[in-house]
Design a protein around this motif. Structure first.
Motif, mmCIF file in Angstrom:
data_model
loop_
_atom_site.group_PDB
_atom_site.id
_atom_site.type_symbol
_atom_site.label_atom_id
_atom_site.label_comp_id
_atom_site.label_asym_id
_atom_site.label_seq_id
_atom_site.Cartn_x
_atom_site.Cartn_y
_atom_site.Cartn_z
ATOM 1 N N THR A 1 44.953 31.115 31.276
ATOM 2 C CA THR A 1 43.771 30.263 31.356
ATOM 3 C C THR A 1 42.701 30.698 30.356
ATOM 4 O O THR A 1 42.104 29.863 29.676
ATOM 5 C CB THR A 1 43.180 30.299 32.784
ATOM 6 O OG1 THR A 1 44.206 29.914 33.702
ATOM 7 C CG2 THR A 1 41.992 29.367 32.910
ATOM 8 N N LYS A 2 42.492 32.012 30.240
ATOM 9 C CA LYS A 2 41.429 32.548 29.385
ATOM 10 C C LYS A 2 41.937 33.499 28.314
ATOM 11 O O LYS A 2 41.155 34.025 27.534
ATOM 12 C CB LYS A 2 40.383 33.261 30.242
ATOM 13 C CG LYS A 2 39.681 32.354 31.231
ATOM 14 C CD LYS A 2 38.661 33.128 32.046
ATOM 15 C CE LYS A 2 37.947 32.215 33.015
ATOM 16 N NZ LYS A 2 36.915 32.955 33.761
ATOM 17 N N THR B 1 35.917 32.796 28.735
ATOM 18 C CA THR B 1 35.847 31.350 28.937
ATOM 19 C C THR B 1 37.255 30.771 28.860
ATOM 20 O O THR B 1 38.129 31.354 28.212
ATOM 21 C CB THR B 1 34.949 30.685 27.869
ATOM 22 O OG1 THR B 1 35.451 31.026 26.572
ATOM 23 C CG2 THR B 1 33.502 31.152 27.981
ATOM 24 N N PRO B 2 37.481 29.629 29.486
ATOM 25 C CA PRO B 2 38.808 29.017 29.415
ATOM 26 C C PRO B 2 39.150 28.598 27.983
ATOM 27 O O PRO B 2 38.282 28.167 27.223
ATOM 28 C CB PRO B 2 38.685 27.785 30.319
ATOM 29 C CG PRO B 2 37.550 28.092 31.234
ATOM 30 C CD PRO B 2 36.599 28.927 30.423
#
Length: 141
Positions: free
Chosen positions: A82-83, A116-117
């Motif tokens: 995701t990040k 952050t993504p």
């Protein structure tokens, strides 16, 4: 996959006549530039623009590298989270795998000081360079 060819320099040779183990960190870093350009095409390292930070690297030496021959660097994306994402590298010389390693790169906002993504369009670009089946068979964790 991205590829780059490196011609070893005399100053990269250690006392045993091999390419020094510290050189691979620089070579693999250089080989990540095409991936970095996905996120910042100009490689602008300003904290206002640059969105990545390195979290981890490792190297595994499975064969010696020598001064006399070019080295082919192969760079893939091994995992997309995701990040963060994991880059997988290989260094080949004269048809032999000599070194492989990984780097975990985190999508990061330097102003906010937080992860952050990864944007969906960047995830899609990264996915185009995933490690294919059969690469590093028996070596990958």
């Amino acid at each position: 996959m991205f590829t780059a060819t490196v011609t070893p320099s005399f100053g990269e040779v250690d006392g045993l006549g091999h390419i020094n183990n510290t050189v691979l960190a620089r070579w693999f870093e250089m080989a990540r530039n095409p991936i970095f350009r996905m996120f910042e095409p100009n490689l602008n390292l300003s904290h206002d623009v640059w969105p990545l930070i390195m979290a981890y690297t490792d190297f595994n030496f499975v064969g010696e590298l020598f001064f006399e021959f070019d080295v082919e660097l192969r760079t893939y994306v091994e995992k997309i989270g995701t990040k963060s994402f994991t880059v997988y590298h290989e260094a080949w010389q004269e048809g032999r795998l000599c070194t492989y390693g990984r780097a975990v790169v985190v999508h990061y906002d330097f102003k906010a000081g937080t992860t952050t993504p990864i944007p969906e369009e960047k995830r899609a670009e990264l996915a185009e360079h995933m490690v294919p089946e059969g690469v590093a068979q028996g070596i990958k964790n």
